[in-house]
Motif scaffolding. Structure first.
Motif, PDB file in Angstrom:
ATOM      1  N   GLU A 159      10.198  11.496 -19.534  1.00  0.00           N
ATOM      2  CA  GLU A 159      11.374  11.093 -20.292  1.00  0.00           C
ATOM      3  C   GLU A 159      11.537   9.580 -20.181  1.00  0.00           C
ATOM      4  OE1 GLU A 159      14.706  13.307 -18.905  1.00  0.00           O
ATOM      5  OE2 GLU A 159      13.797  15.232 -19.401  1.00  0.00           O
ATOM      6  N   ILE A 160      12.395   9.018 -21.024  1.00  0.00           N
ATOM      7  CA  ILE A 160      12.582   7.566 -21.072  1.00  0.00           C
ATOM      8  C   ILE A 160      13.071   7.026 -19.733  1.00  0.00           C
ATOM      9  CG2 ILE A 160      13.945   5.721 -22.130  1.00  0.00           C
ATOM     10  CD1 ILE A 160      11.740   6.723 -23.915  1.00  0.00           C
ATOM     11  N   ASP A 161      14.046   7.693 -19.113  1.00  0.00           N
ATOM     12  CA  ASP A 161      14.561   7.184 -17.832  1.00  0.00           C
ATOM     13  C   ASP A 161      13.494   7.247 -16.744  1.00  0.00           C
ATOM     14  OD1 ASP A 161      14.756   9.993 -17.909  1.00  0.00           O
ATOM     15  OD2 ASP A 161      16.355  10.009 -16.400  1.00  0.00           O
ATOM     16  N   GLU A 162      12.624   8.253 -16.804  1.00  0.00           N
ATOM     17  CA  GLU A 162      11.520   8.327 -15.846  1.00  0.00           C
ATOM     18  C   GLU A 162      10.519   7.196 -16.083  1.00  0.00           C
ATOM     19  OE1 GLU A 162      11.329  13.157 -15.155  1.00  0.00           O
ATOM     20  OE2 GLU A 162      10.227  12.263 -16.814  1.00  0.00           O
ATOM     21  N   LEU A 163      10.249   6.894 -17.366  1.00  0.00           N
ATOM     22  CA  LEU A 163       9.349   5.786 -17.693  1.00  0.00           C
ATOM     23  C   LEU A 163       9.900   4.462 -17.181  1.00  0.00           C
ATOM     24  CD1 LEU A 163       8.119   6.608 -21.295  1.00  0.00           C
ATOM     25  CD2 LEU A 163       6.739   6.417 -19.247  1.00  0.00           C
ATOM     26  N   PHE A 164      11.195   4.235 -17.393  1.00  0.00           N
ATOM     27  CA  PHE A 164      11.805   2.998 -16.906  1.00  0.00           C
ATOM     28  C   PHE A 164      11.724   2.897 -15.387  1.00  0.00           C
ATOM     29  CE2 PHE A 164      14.199   2.473 -20.993  1.00  0.00           C
ATOM     30  CZ  PHE A 164      13.690   1.214 -21.281  1.00  0.00           C
ATOM     31  N   ARG A 165      11.946   4.006 -14.717  1.00  0.00           N
ATOM     32  CA  ARG A 165      11.868   4.010 -13.257  1.00  0.00           C
ATOM     33  C   ARG A 165      10.443   3.705 -12.792  1.00  0.00           C
ATOM     34  NH1 ARG A 165      12.297   9.022  -9.408  1.00  0.00           N
ATOM     35  NH2 ARG A 165      11.120   9.817 -11.143  1.00  0.00           N
ATOM     36  N   ILE A 166       9.452   4.289 -13.467  1.00  0.00           N
ATOM     37  CA  ILE A 166       8.053   4.062 -13.093  1.00  0.00           C
ATOM     38  C   ILE A 166       7.637   2.631 -13.416  1.00  0.00           C
ATOM     39  CG2 ILE A 166       5.685   4.709 -13.696  1.00  0.00           C
ATOM     40  CD1 ILE A 166       6.749   7.625 -13.854  1.00  0.00           C
ATOM     41  N   PHE A 167       8.061   2.106 -14.587  1.00  0.00           N
ATOM     42  CA  PHE A 167       7.745   0.712 -14.918  1.00  0.00           C
ATOM     43  C   PHE A 167       8.398  -0.242 -13.922  1.00  0.00           C
ATOM     44  CE2 PHE A 167       6.946   1.753 -19.626  1.00  0.00           C
ATOM     45  CZ  PHE A 167       5.615   2.013 -19.365  1.00  0.00           C
ATOM     46  N   GLY A 168       9.612   0.079 -13.500  1.00  0.00           N
ATOM     47  CA  GLY A 168      10.266  -0.730 -12.473  1.00  0.00           C
ATOM     48  C   GLY A 168       9.476  -0.726 -11.180  1.00  0.00           C
ATOM     49  N   PHE A 169       8.927   0.424 -10.838  1.00  0.00           N
ATOM     50  CA  PHE A 169       8.092   0.540  -9.648  1.00  0.00           C
ATOM     51  C   PHE A 169       6.843  -0.320  -9.778  1.00  0.00           C
ATOM     52  CE2 PHE A 169       9.035   3.823  -6.417  1.00  0.00           C
ATOM     53  CZ  PHE A 169       8.218   3.332  -5.411  1.00  0.00           C
ATOM     54  N   PHE A 170       6.210  -0.299 -10.971  1.00  0.00           N
ATOM     55  CA  PHE A 170       5.040  -1.144 -11.211  1.00  0.00           C
ATOM     56  C   PHE A 170       5.379  -2.613 -11.002  1.00  0.00           C
ATOM     57  CE2 PHE A 170       2.975   2.367 -13.635  1.00  0.00           C
ATOM     58  CZ  PHE A 170       1.748   2.311 -13.015  1.00  0.00           C
ATOM     59  N   PHE A 171       6.519  -3.030 -11.525  1.00  0.00           N
ATOM     60  CA  PHE A 171       6.913  -4.426 -11.360  1.00  0.00           C
ATOM     61  C   PHE A 171       7.165  -4.767  -9.894  1.00  0.00           C
ATOM     62  CE2 PHE A 171       7.884  -4.744 -15.945  1.00  0.00           C
ATOM     63  CZ  PHE A 171       7.245  -5.947 -16.189  1.00  0.00           C
ATOM     64  N   ILE A 172       7.748  -3.857  -9.164  1.00  0.00           N
ATOM     65  CA  ILE A 172       7.971  -4.103  -7.734  1.00  0.00           C
ATOM     66  C   ILE A 172       6.632  -4.270  -7.017  1.00  0.00           C
ATOM     67  CG2 ILE A 172       8.736  -2.975  -5.594  1.00  0.00           C
ATOM     68  CD1 ILE A 172      11.121  -1.909  -7.180  1.00  0.00           C
ATOM     69  N   ILE A 173       5.642  -3.468  -7.396  1.00  0.00           N
ATOM     70  CA  ILE A 173       4.315  -3.595  -6.783  1.00  0.00           C
ATOM     71  C   ILE A 173       3.682  -4.926  -7.164  1.00  0.00           C
ATOM     72  CG2 ILE A 173       1.979  -2.618  -6.780  1.00  0.00           C
ATOM     73  CD1 ILE A 173       3.341   0.163  -6.911  1.00  0.00           C
ATOM     74  N   LEU A 174       3.841  -5.343  -8.427  1.00  0.00           N
ATOM     75  CA  LEU A 174       3.323  -6.658  -8.834  1.00  0.00           C
ATOM     76  C   LEU A 174       3.977  -7.786  -8.045  1.00  0.00           C
ATOM     77  CD1 LEU A 174       3.038  -6.400 -12.725  1.00  0.00           C
ATOM     78  CD2 LEU A 174       1.192  -6.610 -11.065  1.00  0.00           C
ATOM     79  N   ILE A 175       5.280  -7.669  -7.830  1.00  0.00           N
ATOM     80  CA  ILE A 175       5.987  -8.669  -7.015  1.00  0.00           C
ATOM     81  C   ILE A 175       5.423  -8.654  -5.593  1.00  0.00           C
ATOM     82  CG2 ILE A 175       8.221  -9.232  -5.954  1.00  0.00           C
ATOM     83  CD1 ILE A 175       9.502  -8.208  -8.608  1.00  0.00           C
ATOM     84  N   ALA A 233       0.837  -1.210   0.000  1.00  0.00           N
ATOM     85  CA  ALA A 233       0.000   0.000   0.000  1.00  0.00           C
ATOM     86  C   ALA A 233       0.868   1.256   0.000  1.00  0.00           C
ATOM     87  CB  ALA A 233      -0.936  -0.010   1.201  1.00  0.00           C
ATOM     88  N   ILE A 234       1.930   1.260   0.785  1.00  0.00           N
ATOM     89  CA  ILE A 234       2.847   2.404   0.818  1.00  0.00           C
ATOM     90  C   ILE A 234       3.534   2.569  -0.534  1.00  0.00           C
ATOM     91  CG2 ILE A 234       5.018   3.248   1.820  1.00  0.00           C
ATOM     92  CD1 ILE A 234       4.054   2.038   4.498  1.00  0.00           C
ATOM     93  N   ALA A 235       3.912   1.466  -1.166  1.00  0.00           N
ATOM     94  CA  ALA A 235       4.551   1.532  -2.482  1.00  0.00           C
ATOM     95  C   ALA A 235       3.599   2.118  -3.523  1.00  0.00           C
ATOM     96  CB  ALA A 235       5.021   0.141  -2.913  1.00  0.00           C
ATOM     97  N   ILE A 236       2.325   1.772  -3.441  1.00  0.00           N
ATOM     98  CA  ILE A 236       1.339   2.327  -4.376  1.00  0.00           C
ATOM     99  C   ILE A 236       1.202   3.838  -4.175  1.00  0.00           C
ATOM    100  CG2 ILE A 236      -1.119   2.354  -4.970  1.00  0.00           C
ATOM    101  CD1 ILE A 236      -1.097  -0.690  -4.410  1.00  0.00           C
ATOM    102  N   VAL A 237       1.152   4.272  -2.935  1.00  0.00           N
ATOM    103  CA  VAL A 237       1.062   5.712  -2.644  1.00  0.00           C
ATOM    104  C   VAL A 237       2.321   6.416  -3.142  1.00  0.00           C
ATOM    105  CG1 VAL A 237       1.011   7.429  -0.781  1.00  0.00           C
ATOM    106  CG2 VAL A 237      -0.513   5.445  -0.702  1.00  0.00           C
ATOM    107  N   GLU A 238       3.475   5.814  -2.905  1.00  0.00           N
ATOM    108  CA  GLU A 238       4.731   6.421  -3.363  1.00  0.00           C
ATOM    109  C   GLU A 238       4.787   6.483  -4.884  1.00  0.00           C
ATOM    110  OE1 GLU A 238       9.549   6.012  -2.797  1.00  0.00           O
ATOM    111  OE2 GLU A 238       8.212   4.838  -1.533  1.00  0.00           O
ATOM    112  N   LEU A 239       4.308   5.445  -5.569  1.00  0.00           N
ATOM    113  CA  LEU A 239       4.257   5.461  -7.024  1.00  0.00           C
ATOM    114  C   LEU A 239       3.359   6.588  -7.514  1.00  0.00           C
ATOM    115  CD1 LEU A 239       4.830   4.240  -9.824  1.00  0.00           C
ATOM    116  CD2 LEU A 239       2.875   2.735  -9.441  1.00  0.00           C
TER     117      LEU A 239
END
Length: 146
Positions: free
Chosen positions: A57-73, A32-38
């Motif tokens: 930007e591309i690096d921001e997209l990669f960082r956000i997609f990485g965050f999504f994957f962490i939430i999925l995990i 839940a905290i990770a979702i709020v932080e995202l």
């Protein structure tokens, strides 16, 4: 003597149930905290007045997609602990799914210039192995239900 052993085993099982329940609650709070932080990171990146790019930007997209994957995990880990709490069994399928998501996250965010080609080939073998294991488990469940 066996009554004492049975009582000790029962007490250990009860303790394990409580510990898995606490882990389940803590994992849920962390997700839940990770979702709020995202959401905060996404808002700040989208509405950054110093940024020249319209959206991200591309690096921001990669960082956000990485965050999504962490939430999925995190979701899959919560499900694993929940299954353990309910059934007192760890399902290999869910654990493999967590591993596949984690490795997929690593591969998607992989910067090919930074890694040795042998490490990239090793990652490929890991992906193939995890995929094969997951497929075999799914195949065994299908053959049991037929």
């Amino acid at each position: 003597m066996t009554k004492r052993i049975d009582k000790a085993v029962s007490m250990i099982n009860t303790t394990k149930k409580w510990m898995s329940f606490i882990v389940l609650i803590l994992m849920t709070i962390i997700v839940a905290i990770a979702i709020v932080e995202l959401a905060i990171i996404l808002y700040m990146d989208l509405f950054d007045p110093t940024d020249d790019v319209l959206f991200l930007e591309i690096d921001e997209l990669f960082r956000i997609f990485g965050f999504f994957f962490i939430i999925l995990i995190g979701f899959e880990l919560v499900e694993t602990v929940e299954m353990y709490f309910k059934n007192n069994v760890i399902h290999a399928e869910v654990v493999l799914l967590v591993a596949v998501i984690a490795v997929s996250r690593k591969v998607i965010l992989l910067d090919l210039e930074k890694y040795d080609p042998l490490a990239i080939v090793g990652s490929g073998f890991i992906i193939i192995s995890l995929g094969g294991c997951y497929w075999l488990i799914k195949l065994s469940f299908r053959s049991e239900n037929v």
